[in-house]
Scaffold this active site. Structure first.
Site, PDB file in Angstrom:
ATOM      1  N   SER A  21       0.747  -1.043  -0.169  1.00  0.00           N
ATOM      2  CA  SER A  21      -0.287  -0.088  -0.055  1.00  0.00           C
ATOM      3  C   SER A  21       0.850   1.145  -0.079  1.00  0.00           C
ATOM      4  CB  SER A  21      -0.859  -0.247   1.327  1.00  0.00           C
ATOM      5  OG  SER A  21      -1.966   0.938   1.011  1.00  0.00           O
ATOM      6  N   ASN A  22       0.077   2.357   0.472  1.00  0.00           N
ATOM      7  CA  ASN A  22       1.152   3.717   0.476  1.00  0.00           C
ATOM      8  C   ASN A  22       0.643   4.714   1.492  1.00  0.00           C
ATOM      9  OD1 ASN A  22      -0.963   5.467  -0.743  1.00  0.00           O
ATOM     10  ND2 ASN A  22      -0.856   4.009  -2.452  1.00  0.00           N
TER      11      ASN A  22
END
Ligand code: CTP
Length: 205
Positions: A21-22
């Site tokens: 993810s980020n």
């Protein structure tokens, strides 16, 4: 007007307990939703996993992966007057996610990644006459050149460009808007709701 806004990160499954993810907080997309609702528009907010309050009166659609976000956009964008892709969509996902929790083994692990769909690129290819498409470019380097490249490649009307250090995962933002006709509008920096209001003031017909 009917406005579709995407927000937050996506999560791409590695195994049942792990993902890629980020750092997107979702705050810029949620601020845009709030600002658009305050102006009386009909807002569909397609959101990746975030931990912030949902603007009242938004039609919230929760998604996890880039594939789910792409499907939600396919369902809601066709009759939207404006689509604002503020989400930080993963560009890659594990090609072969594990169904069982991965156990550690001696040596290195190589994770094979495959491309996700470019949701905004697809929207740009199928743009309805009169529909407005707005993208975001969060960059660490060469902000203007990268933003203008995306504006053109994805067939957008506007792109909102910010440096990662100025707006990614933070409470405030500093955005420059670029229009397809060459106009460049630096917005006053500030908290994300005030930036969202200035942005809508510039882009709404
Ligand atoms: N976006 C999207 N689907 C993806 C990735 C990004 O719709 N799979 C959207 C984002 O919501 C944002 C814009 O596209 O509005 C950002 O584009 P980005 O992926 O950063 O641009 P690229 O042209 O792919 O360039 P690069 O990855 O080289 O930075």
């Amino acid at each position: 007007m009917k406005i579709v806004i995407t927000a937050g990160p996506t999560r791409e499954k590695i195994d049942p307990v792990r993902y890629i993810s980020n750092n997107s907080s979702g705050r810029m997309g949620y601020a845009l939703a709030t600002a658009a609702l305050d102006l009386g528009h009909d807002v569909t907010l397609i959101s990746g996993p975030v931990a912030i309050p949902v603007p009242e009166k938004a039609n919230l659609i929760k998604v996890v992966s880039a594939a789910e976000m792409a499907q939600a956009v396919r369902d809601h964008a066709p009759d939207a007057d404006i689509v604002i892709m503020c989400a930080a969509v993963a560009d890659y996902r594990p090609a072969h996610p594990w169904d069982s929790k991965l156990k550690k083994m001696p040596g290195k692990l190589v994770l094979e990644l495959e491309r996700t769909e470019d949701i905004l690129g697809t929207l740009g290819k199928n743009k309805r006459p009169g529909q407005m498409l707005i993208g975001f470019a969060a960059e660490t380097d060469d902000l203007e050149a990268n933003a203008l490249g995306k504006l053109e490649r994805k067939n957008l009307d506007w792109i909102a460009a910010n440096l990662v250090s100025d707006g990614f995962g933070t409470d405030t933002n500093r955005i420059t808007l670029y229009h397809r006709d060459g106009k460049k509008i630096p917005l006053p920096s500030g908290d994300k709701l005030s930036v969202a209001r200035s942005m809508l003031h510039e882009v709404l017909p």
